[in-house]
Design an enzyme around this catalytic site. Structure first.
Site, PDB file in Angstrom:
ATOM      1  N   ASP A   1       6.142  12.431  49.568  1.00  0.00           N
ATOM      2  CA  ASP A   1       6.016  11.655  50.805  1.00  0.00           C
ATOM      3  C   ASP A   1       6.085  10.155  50.507  1.00  0.00           C
ATOM      4  O   ASP A   1       6.703   9.383  51.240  1.00  0.00           O
ATOM      5  CB  ASP A   1       4.667  11.949  51.489  1.00  0.00           C
TER       6      ASP A   1
ATOM      7  N   GLU B   1      15.138  14.953  45.338  1.00  0.00           N
ATOM      8  CA  GLU B   1      13.863  14.732  46.045  1.00  0.00           C
ATOM      9  C   GLU B   1      13.867  15.404  47.413  1.00  0.00           C
ATOM     10  O   GLU B   1      13.402  14.842  48.407  1.00  0.00           O
ATOM     11  CB  GLU B   1      13.541  13.229  46.142  1.00  0.00           C
ATOM     12  N   GLY B   2      14.397  16.613  47.454  1.00  0.00           N
ATOM     13  CA  GLY B   2      14.483  17.378  48.706  1.00  0.00           C
ATOM     14  C   GLY B   2      15.834  17.150  49.344  1.00  0.00           C
ATOM     15  O   GLY B   2      16.150  16.025  49.745  1.00  0.00           O
TER      16      GLY B   2
END
Lengths: 260, 395, 385
Positions: free
Chosen positions: C239, C363-364
């Site tokens: 996040d 990262e996703g």
């Protein structure tokens, strides 16, 4: 060890041009930078300080806006900075500049003075040696390597036309340095923050006890009579004939231009 | 001397403001005003459409303070041999001495009396020669001490030296000790016919501008001159002249030379400082092509550069790359061999004094910036060029 | 545009730009060609205090936040995404310590990290655990005062070059997502080795390696947070860092746009510089607008993250997905504007295009980001209903 590094704020000469019609300098938007050679002098000073301890003081002579260059020196790691500024200094040639700087250096105190080999605006390479003369200390110009350093003295590599010399000198001494000496560091963020708040010491002619007749225009034996654009490139000549003929022509032309 | 704005003529058009390299022109009310940051560069003089900016003339024109007479050339020797630049200076000095109607003298420290006599062959009327162990190696202080002593005694009006590492190191000290002016790296020297002053012309701002410098109120007038700028005269072995042996008593040096290292490899010549650069590109066809350029560079006493294409191919190390992503250079002579002239390369070399382009393709952009263009195969032209230069130089 | 940066923020941006221009641009092509880790640049970044931007002052950092880090990442990305990936991955690996480390752990590791003396890497991905992070198979079994790690991490940025690794491993397979824990593993730990260096399409200056744990024993003090918190550590870390990937997108796109504009001004066709043609101008106009929109979003999200907001997942996913899709498009268009030249390695935009692709993946992936945003929308709607 007290080290003084002399720096000069110069216009980025790569961007200065002359308008051939008006014979004037075109400098719109030309940025001011620290003379690149001086960055190598500063780097040398910082490395010596890291090795043997002491302080590095950046010294410049110039208008009030030259303070910016001194702050940059602090952001790279200089401990403090001295700005020699006075309207009496305006119009100084190398001798008058060297005189004022030498007075300031005396006032600040030093064991070692480091300068860039020359400034890229004037390209004279004179201020360093003249300063050493006026201070009565030895100097070594074109230093490309520091071989040894102690409280007694320095041992350096001095660039010459056909190689280099190993030269020794006792302290105090003034060295002018070339780019091969080192790779200057960039500023650090902490340094920049320190530089923003740092107090820049200002010295005037009276502060350094300089004689009025020896500074600025009055103290300058040389005068600029005029400036003008260098000859622009002549029309291109395309050479013809066999390779031998072309080459013979070319060598003749280059000889007449003293390139060979 | 000052530069001033005539408020009567100034219309407040502000045309002059941006002409000042030092930000010394400001508006005061509706008139331009030149403040204390003025460095007297005269850049503003011709910008004013009204002719309102003027030089207020200096005190009486100076015809050369009395008692100083003669032109001197400092002849540099290294390893016992007089450097070529000394002969070039004698060529220039002869011209100046004749224009002033005075004698030309040379000064030689070390080198032996044979070399001293050679200076006469090359145009000196008189040679001040000193032999002493302190001149075996170059240390600034003995050179400064003896030259200053001689100048103070014999009072020449002009003293010249080569703008070599040696000359540029010790000459400023001499000038500072004498309290006179010194002009570095002159490319031209003339005598002002009206005043007899030496007009010293030199490049500044990285060669972007030229300046004429005077030293009107002090003597001697001192200057250094770049090697290979002045024309040598023709040596005359019959030429007569006087060698005056001078003593170097009591002269010492705080610096000492421990060792002298000769480096002949061309790699030493840093591209930035080289007078001649021979550069190669993809047109060379391979690393062997650069061996050929190295030879050409050697006979010209220069360095080897490379285009990005050649460096990318692995033919030359990155340290030789000229261009936007490599080094910017401005030698006196730049020879581009098999380089097409991408913008990225041109920006790194186009301020060179003389550019020679050798390329197969007559449309190659490199020809647009070249002074001399040869359309041809580099593998044919370059060996011919090496051969020809060797012939001319007699090597 | 003026984003009202403080003087300190401007300082960071300017210094990062100077490093990018002076130390990165001259060698980016070579680093890419040789697939060489940019140690020299890392040393410069260390000397310039760039590694300490987001680390508290008490640990030798500058005590700033995500936004300032994004400014530095953006500038480095403008020059070379391979370099900026190595730099940003260091921050990614550091966040677990910063967010979940004990005082003792912070004191032990952060000063070295802030000074750039030791480089960090983050290790979550495995052969069977990419988008599905719950598929992690590396295990950590408690044995007295130690944990014993076994398994292989894959595609770890800075692997082999970093000295500190934050590693997610399963401590209790029966508890599913709550069975993972996070550990600090130092290079040189017994049983810790590196696998092959991957050959990549882009960001080739960055290094990607396998981490191999074979009965690797690490002291239990090296656990981050409590046992079972591994996925929380990983998700909170991502996040925080995702907006940085957005900043990478803005940077590389700006770099490509700059090159395209410069080229279009010089390139002459039909007797005019191609920038005077409307077809080219429109492409450049779209590129510039997209870059600016992405920058505005990334900056806004970075400031939001720094405000201490709790729910940052959706916003950071938005910044990442928008800025990186934009980067892919803008770098592709830059190649198009430059035509054949753009496709050649002589110019930097083909590299930028190759490099940009990773931003949509790591990262996703951007598909996962959209899932995250979608799920957040569902949750928010449900909450209101």
């Amino acid at each position: 060890m007290k080290i003084i590094v002399c720096i000069k704020q110069v216009p980025d000469t790569a961007e200065v041009r002359i308008n051939p019609e008006t014979n004037t300098l075109v400098r719109d938007g030309v940025p001011s930078i620290i003379n690149p050679y001086d960055l190598h002098a500063l780097e040398a000073g910082l490395r010596l300080k890291e090795q043997v301890g002491g302080t590095v003081t950046a010294l410049t002579m110039g208008p009030p806006q030259a303070e910016e260059a001194l702050r940059e020196a602090i952001s790279m790691g200089a401990d403090d900075a001295v700005l020699l500024t006075d309207r009496a200094f305006a119009g100084a040639d190398t001798l008058a500049t060297a005189y004022a700087l030498s007075r300031a250096a005396r006032k600040v105190g030093f064991d070692l003075i480091l300068c860039g080999k020359q400034a890229i605006d004037g390209d004279t390479a004179q201020v360093g040696p003249e300063m050493a003369e006026l201070l009565g200390i030895p100097h070594i110009a074109y230093v490309k390597g520091l071989v040894g350093f102690s409280v007694e003295g320095v041992r350096v590599q001095r660039l010459m036309e056909d190689g280099y010399d190993i030269v020794e000198s006792p302290l105090p001494v003034l060295l002018t340095v070339v780019k091969e000496l080192n790779e200057p560091r960039l500023p650090s963020l902490k340094g920049k923050m320190r530089a923003r708040k740092a107090e820049i010491r200002r010295l005037t002619r009276e502060d350094i006890g300089a004689e009025e007749e020896r500074v600025g225009l009055k103290g300058s034996p040389t005068q600029v009579r005029r400036i003008f654009a260098p000859e622009t490139r002549k029309e291109r000549k395309m050479l013809t004939g066999t390779a031998e003929e072309q080459v013979t022509r070319l060598v003749e032309e280059l000889k007449s231009l003293k390139c060979i | 001397m000052r530069i001033v704005v005539d408020p009567e003529k100034c219309t407040g058009c502000e045309a002059c403001l941006s002409s000042c390299p030092y930000d010394a022109i400001v508006m005061k009310g509706d008139k331009a005003f030149i403040n204390e940051y003025c460095q007297f560069c005269r850049a503003c003089l011709e910008v004013c459409p009204e002719g309102a900016i003027k030089e207020r003339e200096e005190e009486a024109p100076v015809g050369g303070p009395g008692g100083f007479r003669g032109v001197w050339v400092f002849a540099e020797q290294r390893g016992g041999r007089v450097a070529d630049v000394a002969f070039e200076l004698l060529g220039a000095g002869r011209r100046l001495a004749d224009a002033r109607g005075v004698e030309l003298s040379a000064v030689l420290f070390g080198g032996g009396s044979e070399e001293a006599r050679r200076l006469i062959h090359w145009g000196a009327d008189r040679v001040y020669h000193a032999e002493s162990p302190v001149f075996e190696h170059f240390n600034d202080e003995p050179y400064v001490a003896l030259l200053e002593r001689l100048v103070s005694e014999y009072r020449p009006e002009i003293v010249l030296a080569g703008a070599t590492p040696m000359g540029r190191s010790f000459f400023p000290r001499v000038a500072a000790r004498l309290g006179t002016g010194l002009t570095a790296d002159c490319t031209s020297l003339e005598i002002d016919p009206d005043t007899g002053n030496l007009l010293q012309i030199r490049p500044a701002f990285g060669g972007n501008i030229m300046a004429t410098i005077l030293c009107p109120r002090h003597r001697p007038q001192m200057a250094t001159v770049r090697p290979r700028v002045m024309k040598k005269g023709v040596p005359d072995e019959e030429r007569e002249g006087e060698v005056i042996e001078v003593k170097a008593d009591g002269i010492t040096s705080r610096t000492s030379v421990i060792e002298t290292i000769k480096e002949v490899s061309e790699a030493r010549v840093n591209l930035q400082e080289a007078d001649v650069i021979v550069a190669g590109g993809r047109g060379l066809g391979g690393p062997e092509g650069f061996r050929m350029l190295e030879e050409l560079a050697k006979v010209l006493g220069g360095a080897v550069g490379a285009s990005r294409a050649a460096v990318d191919e692995g033919w030359m190390p990155y340290s030789h790359q000229v261009g936007q992503t490599g080094q910017t250079v401005c030698p006196r002579l730049y020879i581009a061999c098999g380089i097409s002239g991408a913008v990225q390369h041109l920006v790194g070399m186009q301020s060179s004094d003389i550019i020679v382009a050798i390329n197969k393709n007559p449309e190659a952009p490199i020809f647009d910036v070249a002074n001399y263009g040869i359309v041809g195969d580099v593998h044919e032209v370059v060996p011919a060029l090496i051969k020809r230069i060797k012939e001319v130089k007699g090597i | 545009m003026n984003y009202f940066l403080t003087e300190e923020q401007q300082m960071i941006r300017d210094l990062a730009r100077q490093i990018a221009e002076e130390k990165v641009v001259p060698q980016r092509a070579e680093l890419d060609e040789k697939e060489e880790f940019p140690w020299e640049v890392m040393k410069t970044l260390a000397q310039s205090d760039m590694f300490g931007i987001f680390i508290p002052e008490e640990f030798g950092g500058l005590g700033m936040g995500s936004f300032e880090l994004c400014l530095a990442v953006e500038e480095l990305s403008r020059a070379c995404l391979g370099v900026s990936t190595s730099y940003a991955a260091n921050a990614l690996g550091t966040y677990p310590i910063l967010l979940f480390g004990t005082e003792e752990q912070k004191e032990r590791f952060l000063p070295d990290i802030a000074a750039g003396r030791r480089l960090v890497a983050f290790a979550l991905t495995e052969a069977n655990a990419g988008s599905d992070a719950a598929g992690v198979q590396t295990t950590a079994v408690k044995d007295g005062d130690h944990y014993v790690l076994n398994g292989t991490k894959q595609w770890i940025t800075n692997g082999g070059e970093a000295e500190i690794y934050t590693v997610i491993a399963i401590t209790d397979r029966t508890r599913g997502a709550r069975g993972a824990s996070a550990f600090i593993v130092e290079k040189g730990a017994p049983g810790f080795s590196f696998g092959k260096k991957e050959k990549k399409m882009g960001i080739r200056a960055s290094v990607t390696r396998e981490l191999i744990f074979e009965d690797c024993r690490i002291p239990k003090e090296n656990m981050l947070g409590r046992e079972g918190m591994g996925f929380i550590v990983a998700m909170k870390t991502l996040d925080q860092s995702r907006v940085g990937v957005g900043a990478q997108g803005v940077g590389v796109a700006q770099g490509a746009l700059d090159e395209a504009v410069k080229f279009a001004r010089q390139r002459v066709q039909f007797g005019k510089p191609i920038i005077s043609f409307q077809a080219v101008q429109h492409m450049l106009a779209d590129m510039a607008t997209q870059v600016e929109a992405a920058r505005a979003l990334v900056y806004a999200v970075a400031r939001y993250v720094d405000s201490g907001a709790k729910e940052i997942t959706k916003a950071s996913a938005m910044a990442k997905v928008f800025a990186t899709d934009m980067a892919m498009k803008v770098t592709t268009d830059a190649v198009q504007v430059m035509g054949g030249s753009g496709y050649m390695r002589e110019y930097p935009v083909e590299k930028m295009m190759r490099d940009a692709k990773i931003l949509q993946i790591y990262e996703g992936t951007n598909q996962i980001q959209r899932n995250v945003i979608g799920q957040a929308l569902v949750r928010e709607a449900a909450r209101k209903a």
